[in-house]
Design a protein around this motif. Sequence first.
Motif, PDB file in Angstrom:
ATOM      1  N   THR A 262       1.634  -3.381  -1.086  1.00 33.14           N
ATOM      2  CA  THR A 262       0.825  -4.080  -0.079  1.00 33.14           C
ATOM      3  C   THR A 262      -0.455  -3.990  -0.035  1.00 33.14           C
ATOM      4  O   THR A 262      -1.210  -2.835  -0.779  1.00 33.14           O
ATOM      5  CB  THR A 262       1.337  -3.832   1.315  1.00 33.14           C
ATOM      6  OG1 THR A 262       1.083  -2.394   1.643  1.00 33.14           O
ATOM      7  CG2 THR A 262       2.821  -4.082   1.545  1.00 33.14           C
ATOM      8  N   PRO A 263      -1.268  -5.062   0.243  1.00 30.71           N
ATOM      9  CA  PRO A 263      -2.901  -4.778   0.158  1.00 30.71           C
ATOM     10  C   PRO A 263      -3.351  -3.690   0.986  1.00 30.71           C
ATOM     11  O   PRO A 263      -2.828  -3.210   1.889  1.00 30.71           O
ATOM     12  CB  PRO A 263      -3.365  -6.107   0.836  1.00 30.71           C
ATOM     13  CG  PRO A 263      -2.212  -7.280   0.767  1.00 30.71           C
ATOM     14  CD  PRO A 263      -1.056  -6.240   0.645  1.00 30.71           C
ATOM     15  N   GLY A 264      -4.214  -2.774   0.338  1.00 30.54           N
ATOM     16  CA  GLY A 264      -4.780  -1.498   0.966  1.00 30.54           C
ATOM     17  C   GLY A 264      -4.008  -0.472   0.902  1.00 30.54           C
ATOM     18  O   GLY A 264      -4.371   0.742   0.628  1.00 30.54           O
ATOM     19  N   GLN A 265      -2.749  -0.340   0.098  1.00 28.21           N
ATOM     20  CA  GLN A 265      -1.924   0.766  -0.317  1.00 28.21           C
ATOM     21  C   GLN A 265      -2.376   1.405  -1.498  1.00 28.21           C
ATOM     22  O   GLN A 265      -3.040   0.884  -2.382  1.00 28.21           O
ATOM     23  CB  GLN A 265      -0.460   0.180  -0.527  1.00 28.21           C
ATOM     24  CG  GLN A 265       0.525   1.184  -0.968  1.00 28.21           C
ATOM     25  CD  GLN A 265       1.736   0.734  -1.193  1.00 28.21           C
ATOM     26  OE1 GLN A 265       2.382  -0.407  -1.003  1.00 28.21           O
ATOM     27  NE2 GLN A 265       2.845   1.539  -1.686  1.00 28.21           N
ATOM     28  N   ARG A 266      -2.313   2.738  -1.521  1.00 23.02           N
ATOM     29  CA  ARG A 266      -2.731   3.659  -2.553  1.00 23.02           C
ATOM     30  C   ARG A 266      -1.435   3.962  -3.394  1.00 23.02           C
ATOM     31  O   ARG A 266      -0.410   4.043  -3.040  1.00 23.02           O
ATOM     32  CB  ARG A 266      -3.201   5.130  -2.110  1.00 23.02           C
ATOM     33  CG  ARG A 266      -3.578   5.885  -3.315  1.00 23.02           C
ATOM     34  CD  ARG A 266      -4.511   7.069  -2.848  1.00 23.02           C
ATOM     35  NE  ARG A 266      -5.811   6.498  -2.316  1.00 23.02           N
ATOM     36  CZ  ARG A 266      -6.844   7.056  -1.659  1.00 23.02           C
ATOM     37  NH1 ARG A 266      -6.703   8.368  -1.495  1.00 23.02           N
ATOM     38  NH2 ARG A 266      -7.969   6.557  -1.576  1.00 23.02           N
TER      39      ARG A 266
END
Length: 127
Positions: free
Chosen positions: A17-21
Amino acid sequence: MRYADVDVDKSGPATATPGQRITYTISVQNLGANDATGVVMTDVLPGGLTWVSQTEGTYSEVTRTVTWDIGPLTTVASPVTMDVVVDIDSGISGSITNFANITSTSNDPDSGNDQDFVSTSVSGADV
């Protein structure tokens, strides 16, 4: 004829997901009958990824490239492994494909295993 045969394998998440590391794991080995010399692995980060860290090598912000100067790889050595940690940029969706490439100064007639990639499908809300 005896020769070196450097091989790179890359793994990572199929979805994010966007923002995931996320972490990509890159393994390198020599499958040939001769030792490989001058072995270098490169991983150019595509748009949509922000570099965080890597366990080996160096990162260039200018070229967005992780470079791992491995040096010699013997024929009997176990694979050597590194991790590249990145953040998925906010607002990104779709597929991100990240390639790892390996080169050697030794004779390596099998170039079919000198590159590997992971495609990660990015969807959902920012983390």
